[in-house]
Design an enzyme around this catalytic site. Structure first.
Site, short mmCIF file in Angstrom:
data_model
loop_
_atom_site.label_atom_id
_atom_site.label_comp_id
_atom_site.label_asym_id
_atom_site.label_seq_id
_atom_site.Cartn_x
_atom_site.Cartn_y
_atom_site.Cartn_z
N ASP A 40 0.88 -1.27 0.19
CA ASP A 40 0.08 -0.03 -0.10
C ASP A 40 0.88 1.24 0.05
O ASP A 40 1.33 1.78 0.83
CB ASP A 40 -0.72 -0.05 1.22
N HIS A 68 -7.85 -1.12 -4.49
CA HIS A 68 -7.86 0.24 -3.79
C HIS A 68 -9.51 0.55 -3.93
O HIS A 68 -10.04 0.02 -4.66
CB HIS A 68 -7.16 1.27 -4.40
#
Length: 114
Positions: A40, A68
């Site tokens: 991430d 996402h």
């Protein structure tokens, strides 16, 4: 001939390193968001912010193991395969040949857009 070449080379080097020719990318015709590590890093969020102003949004590698979440117009979208530019009508979206496509995941993501 050699003298002219040396002069040309000198001018190119001078121009290349001149601070007045500094390239910022602000007037660029394309933008590349490339992560330097897995995980991430916020790539999806950044691409979502930029995609509305671009004509093409593409993924070139990876699979559906990460993703996402995008919130647009009060709807929450979870993307794992589709580029987030899919939310913008003028943006063409491309899945490159390095993307591992899990068909069920792709169809589930497309179903969210109905």
């Amino acid at each position: 001939m050699l003298k002219n070449f040396s002069k040309l080379r000198h001018l190119q080097n001078k121009r290349q390193f001149s601070s007045s020719n500094c390239i910022t990318g602000l007037d660029s015709k394309f933008c590349v968001i490339l992560g330097s590590q897995w995980g991430d890093e916020g790539k999806g969020k950044l691409v979502d912010i930029l995609a509305k102003d671009y004509d093409v949004c593409a993924r070139f590698n990876g699979g559906s193991n990460a993703g996402h979440t995008i919130v647009a117009d009060g709807h929450k979208y979870a993307f794992h395969l589709l580029p987030c530019g899919i939310l913008y009508p003028k943006c063409k979206n491309i899945l490159g040949n390095g993307v591992v496509v899990h068909l069920q995941t792709m169809f589930d993501e497309l179903k969210q857009l109905d």
